[in-house]
Design an enzyme around this catalytic site. Structure first.
Site, short mmCIF file in Angstrom:
data_model
loop_
_atom_site.label_atom_id
_atom_site.label_comp_id
_atom_site.label_asym_id
_atom_site.label_seq_id
_atom_site.Cartn_x
_atom_site.Cartn_y
_atom_site.Cartn_z
N LEU A 148 1.47 3.50 -2.09
CA LEU A 148 1.03 4.70 -2.82
C LEU A 148 -0.13 5.39 -2.11
O LEU A 148 -0.70 6.35 -2.61
CB LEU A 148 0.64 4.35 -4.27
CG LEU A 148 1.76 3.72 -5.11
CD1 LEU A 148 1.30 3.50 -6.55
CD2 LEU A 148 3.02 4.57 -5.10
N GLY A 149 -0.45 4.93 -0.94
CA GLY A 149 -1.58 5.49 -0.18
C GLY A 149 -1.15 6.68 0.66
O GLY A 149 -0.02 7.16 0.57
N GLN A 150 -2.10 7.14 1.55
CA GLN A 150 -1.82 8.37 2.32
C GLN A 150 -0.60 8.20 3.22
O GLN A 150 0.27 9.07 3.26
CB GLN A 150 -3.04 8.72 3.20
CG GLN A 150 -2.85 10.04 3.93
CD GLN A 150 -3.82 10.27 5.08
OE1 GLN A 150 -4.53 9.36 5.53
NE2 GLN A 150 -3.84 11.49 5.58
N TYR A 159 -14.92 -1.87 8.87
CA TYR A 159 -13.52 -1.44 9.03
C TYR A 159 -13.04 -1.73 10.45
O TYR A 159 -11.97 -2.32 10.66
CB TYR A 159 -13.43 0.05 8.72
CG TYR A 159 -12.06 0.67 8.88
CD1 TYR A 159 -11.83 1.59 9.90
CD2 TYR A 159 -11.02 0.36 8.02
CE1 TYR A 159 -10.59 2.18 10.04
CE2 TYR A 159 -9.78 0.95 8.16
CZ TYR A 159 -9.57 1.86 9.17
OH TYR A 159 -8.33 2.45 9.32
N ASP A 203 -0.31 -7.56 -5.06
CA ASP A 203 -1.72 -7.59 -4.65
C ASP A 203 -1.77 -8.47 -3.41
O ASP A 203 -1.49 -9.67 -3.49
CB ASP A 203 -2.56 -8.19 -5.79
CG ASP A 203 -4.05 -8.32 -5.38
OD1 ASP A 203 -4.89 -8.56 -6.27
OD2 ASP A 203 -4.35 -8.18 -4.17
N GLY A 227 0.82 -1.20 0.00
CA GLY A 227 0.00 0.00 0.00
C GLY A 227 0.86 1.26 0.00
O GLY A 227 0.51 2.28 0.59
N ARG A 238 0.48 0.01 -10.64
CA ARG A 238 1.63 0.92 -10.79
C ARG A 238 1.10 2.29 -11.17
O ARG A 238 0.24 2.41 -12.02
CB ARG A 238 2.54 0.36 -11.91
CG ARG A 238 3.79 1.16 -12.20
CD ARG A 238 4.58 0.53 -13.35
NE ARG A 238 5.03 -0.79 -12.98
CZ ARG A 238 6.18 -1.03 -12.32
NH1 ARG A 238 6.92 -0.01 -11.94
NH2 ARG A 238 6.55 -2.25 -12.01
N LYS A 290 -10.21 -4.28 11.90
CA LYS A 290 -9.08 -3.77 12.69
C LYS A 290 -8.92 -4.59 13.99
O LYS A 290 -7.82 -4.94 14.38
CB LYS A 290 -9.25 -2.28 13.00
CG LYS A 290 -9.00 -1.39 11.80
CD LYS A 290 -7.57 -1.53 11.31
CE LYS A 290 -7.34 -0.98 9.93
NZ LYS A 290 -5.99 -1.29 9.43
C1 VAH Z 1 -10.59 6.56 8.62
N1 VAH Z 1 -8.51 7.84 8.55
O1 VAH Z 1 -11.16 7.62 8.77
C2 VAH Z 1 -9.09 6.51 8.84
C3 VAH Z 1 -8.75 6.17 10.26
C4 VAH Z 1 -9.21 6.71 12.61
C5 VAH Z 1 -9.58 6.95 11.25
O2 VAH Z 1 -8.84 4.81 10.50
O3 VAH Z 1 -11.17 5.55 8.31
#
Ligand code: VAH
Length: 315
Positions: free
Chosen positions: A8-10, A140, A51, A6, A35, A144
């Site tokens: 290329l992400g934030q 999400y 991937d 990952g 790419r 986590k």
């Molecule tokens: C989001 N920036 O908003 C992420 C992060 C705590 C927030 O996990 O999903």
């Protein structure tokens, strides 16, 4: 040698440069599912297409470069995950499982971040403790908590050196976040400079933990270099640098841009997600076990963000 998924992400795009400056360009292999030709990350140093849903991609890259540490950042964030929960589960959990399996076989260390999203509405919301109830209500958040438990299991069962932190919202000027709930705290700076006004999708009084990207990057290096004998916890250290509401960050920016205005257009989906997360974390355990100590607060972050964005947007 370090492999970043990952990349290329934030977080990944800045972490790659940060680690290349510390450990040398050729010791940091960036990877992403696709790419992005014009990305300087791809041009500046080793880059591979990985991937994380294909365990052989990970295994081949680890073997090709003799990797000993994997920084696993490939994931879907909260809001985009609520829109596609099945994909969020696959990428965030199956992807991590593949990384841990390769790490088990090749003796790699693994850093992967958790999030304040690993907590839910039944978690104590103020100064949330390191060890407490975790019943998140977003996919999400479920991925986590699963990731935290999976990393602890691989450490205890197989001796894989897994380490991680629970990140708050991250604010940066290089790469925009990809579909999170805390993203408003990034976009507010861009709109302050480009439009002079901002429409916030969270309602007044919505407090969340936040952190400036330089501190987030330092946390990874500090934790990965920490003495393992001092680590009572392993994964999912609470860390934070500040907690604020939309009106508080607005007021801070307004000190620098007196014409700046803000109104609200609440997005019920992201409001519900934000309401399920803590207002502020207790990060004393990270401070005790590996010296966590952030440098930026809301005021100093705002000065730096506005200066760097003016450079980036107004050239
Ligand atoms: C989001 N920036 O908003 C992420 C992060 C705590 C927030 O996990 O999903």
């Amino acid at each position: 040698k370090i492999l970043i998924t990952g990349a290329l992400g934030q977080i990944g795009s800045e972490l790659t440069s940060h680690l290349r400056n510390i450990y040398g360009v050729n010791n940091v292999v960036a990877s992403s599912k696709t790419r992005n030709e014009e990305s300087r990350i791809v041009e500046e140093g080793p880059f591979e297409i990985v991937d994380v849903l294909k365990v052989e991609d990970i295994a081949e890259t680890v073997k090709k470069y003799d990797i000993d540490s994997i920084i696993h950042l490939a994931a879907l964030l909260s809001a985009v995950g609520e829109g596609n929960p099945a994909l969020a589960w696959k990428v965030n959990v199956d992807g991590l499982f593949n990384v841990l399996e390769v790490a088990r076989e090749t003796k790699c260390a693994v850093f992967t971040p958790s999030s304040i999203a690993a907590f839910g509405p039944s978690t104590p919301p103020d100064k949330t403790p390191q060890d407490t109830l975790q019943r998140p209500t977003t996919m999400y958040g479920v991925t986590k908590v699963s990731g935290e438990l999976l990393c602890d299991y691989y450490f205890k069962k197989f001796g894989v050196d897994t380490r991680g932190v629970r990140y708050p919202g991250l604010i940066s000027y290089e790469t925009l976040p990809g579909g999170g709930t805390t993203d408003y705290a990034v976009h507010i700076y861009y709109d302050a400079i480009q439009k002079g006004k901002f429409t916030c999708y969270l309602k007044e009084g919505t407090a969340m933990d936040m952190m400036y990207m330089p501190d987030a990057l330092d946390a990874i290096v500090q934790l990965m270099e920490a003495d393992p004998n001092k680590l009572v916890h392993r994964n999912a250290f609470n860390i934070t640098a500040m907690s604020f509401t939309p009106e508080k960050i607005f007021a801070e920016i307004k000190k620098h841009l007196p014409e700046f205005s803000m109104d609200y257009h609440v997005d019920p989906i992201r409001q519900e997600i934000a309401d399920s997360w803590p207002n502020s974390l207790d990060d004393s355990v990270a401070r005790e076990e590996w010296g966590w100590n952030p440098k930026y607060d809301l005021s100093s972050m705002t000065v730096d963000m506005l200066a760097k964005l003016r450079e980036k947007l107004c050239k």
